[in-house]
Write an enzyme that holds these catalytic residues in place. Sequence first.
Site, PDB file in Angstrom:
ATOM      1  N   MET A  72      32.166 -12.046  53.150  1.00  0.00           N
ATOM      2  CA  MET A  72      32.056 -10.624  52.825  1.00  0.00           C
ATOM      3  C   MET A  72      32.520  -9.687  53.943  1.00  0.00           C
ATOM      4  O   MET A  72      32.358  -8.482  53.849  1.00  0.00           O
ATOM      5  CB  MET A  72      30.618 -10.278  52.426  1.00  0.00           C
ATOM      6  CG  MET A  72      30.101 -11.045  51.227  1.00  0.00           C
ATOM      7  SD  MET A  72      31.181 -10.870  49.789  1.00  0.00           S
ATOM      8  CE  MET A  72      30.541 -12.163  48.762  1.00  0.00           C
ATOM      9  N   CYS A  73      33.087 -10.241  55.004  1.00  0.00           N
ATOM     10  CA  CYS A  73      33.615  -9.404  56.085  1.00  0.00           C
ATOM     11  C   CYS A  73      34.963  -8.814  55.685  1.00  0.00           C
ATOM     12  O   CYS A  73      35.797  -9.507  55.104  1.00  0.00           O
ATOM     13  CB  CYS A  73      33.794 -10.220  57.368  1.00  0.00           C
ATOM     14  SG  CYS A  73      32.270 -10.535  58.228  1.00  0.00           S
ATOM     15  N   HIS A  74      35.149  -7.555  56.031  1.00  0.00           N
ATOM     16  CA  HIS A  74      36.419  -6.895  55.771  1.00  0.00           C
ATOM     17  C   HIS A  74      37.440  -7.290  56.830  1.00  0.00           C
ATOM     18  O   HIS A  74      37.083  -7.362  58.007  1.00  0.00           O
ATOM     19  CB  HIS A  74      36.247  -5.368  55.811  1.00  0.00           C
ATOM     20  CG  HIS A  74      35.383  -4.842  54.725  1.00  0.00           C
ATOM     21  ND1 HIS A  74      34.007  -4.835  54.825  1.00  0.00           N
ATOM     22  CD2 HIS A  74      35.682  -4.310  53.524  1.00  0.00           C
ATOM     23  CE1 HIS A  74      33.499  -4.310  53.719  1.00  0.00           C
ATOM     24  NE2 HIS A  74      34.492  -3.989  52.915  1.00  0.00           N
ATOM     25  N   MET A 113      30.167  -8.604  63.422  1.00  0.00           N
ATOM     26  CA  MET A 113      30.442  -9.989  63.039  1.00  0.00           C
ATOM     27  C   MET A 113      31.569 -10.582  63.870  1.00  0.00           C
ATOM     28  O   MET A 113      31.545 -11.767  64.217  1.00  0.00           O
ATOM     29  CB  MET A 113      30.759 -10.085  61.544  1.00  0.00           C
ATOM     30  CG  MET A 113      29.572  -9.764  60.652  1.00  0.00           C
ATOM     31  SD  MET A 113      28.089 -10.735  61.029  1.00  0.00           S
ATOM     32  CE  MET A 113      28.676 -12.389  60.716  1.00  0.00           C
ATOM     33  N   GLU A 114      32.540  -9.761  64.215  1.00  0.00           N
ATOM     34  CA  GLU A 114      33.641 -10.238  65.054  1.00  0.00           C
ATOM     35  C   GLU A 114      33.154 -10.611  66.446  1.00  0.00           C
ATOM     36  O   GLU A 114      33.565 -11.635  67.010  1.00  0.00           O
ATOM     37  CB  GLU A 114      34.740  -9.178  65.114  1.00  0.00           C
ATOM     38  CG  GLU A 114      35.541  -9.023  63.840  1.00  0.00           C
ATOM     39  CD  GLU A 114      34.822  -8.305  62.687  1.00  0.00           C
ATOM     40  OE1 GLU A 114      35.369  -8.282  61.572  1.00  0.00           O
ATOM     41  OE2 GLU A 114      33.709  -7.777  62.878  1.00  0.00           O
ATOM     42  N   ASP A 128      33.217 -28.545  72.717  1.00  0.00           N
ATOM     43  CA  ASP A 128      34.304 -29.461  72.360  1.00  0.00           C
ATOM     44  C   ASP A 128      35.008 -30.018  73.598  1.00  0.00           C
ATOM     45  O   ASP A 128      35.300 -31.211  73.671  1.00  0.00           O
ATOM     46  CB  ASP A 128      35.323 -28.754  71.462  1.00  0.00           C
ATOM     47  CG  ASP A 128      36.503 -29.643  71.134  1.00  0.00           C
ATOM     48  OD1 ASP A 128      36.283 -30.751  70.590  1.00  0.00           O
ATOM     49  OD2 ASP A 128      37.653 -29.252  71.435  1.00  0.00           O
TER      50      ASP A 128
END
Length: 160
Positions: free
Chosen positions: A75-77, A112-113, A127
């Site tokens: 749902m992120c733009h 969110m970014e 990793d």
Amino acid sequence: MNKLTHFNTEGRAKMVDVSEKQVTKRVAVARGSVRMLPETLQLIRDRKVGKGDVLAVAQVAGVMAAKKTSDLIPMCHPIPITGVDISFKEVGDDTIVVESTVKTTNVTGVEMEALTAVSVAMLTIYDMCKAVDKGMVLGDTYLVSKSGGKSGDYVRKMGE
């Protein structure tokens, strides 16, 4: 607490319509930590991890992740990112704190970014070092602050 706006009239998830929102400068800062064996942190410091310069690769991975957030979070733009900075700070002899600052001038924020950038940078550290330390712990990922937009500024309070 604000009402959630990610649901349509049928109660199903939707991407929020931001077409009526004002363009403002927006900045978000997120932070997370990677706890590891002291020997692992020393290998990172000395740039002796077999896969290369761990923090340089994690920094690039974090920047790339910020730019790809809308491909990962449904749902992120997709928004134009105007700046991303990833920094690292050692805490004690066994922890690296990762911090991201993400900027845009847009109708929606970059929280969110910033969180995605930190998460992917931490995963990259894992990793690159997992051959010598599979027990690393990624944690304490949170939004430190955000500015801009209708909801105004937010600064995390200690203990929150």
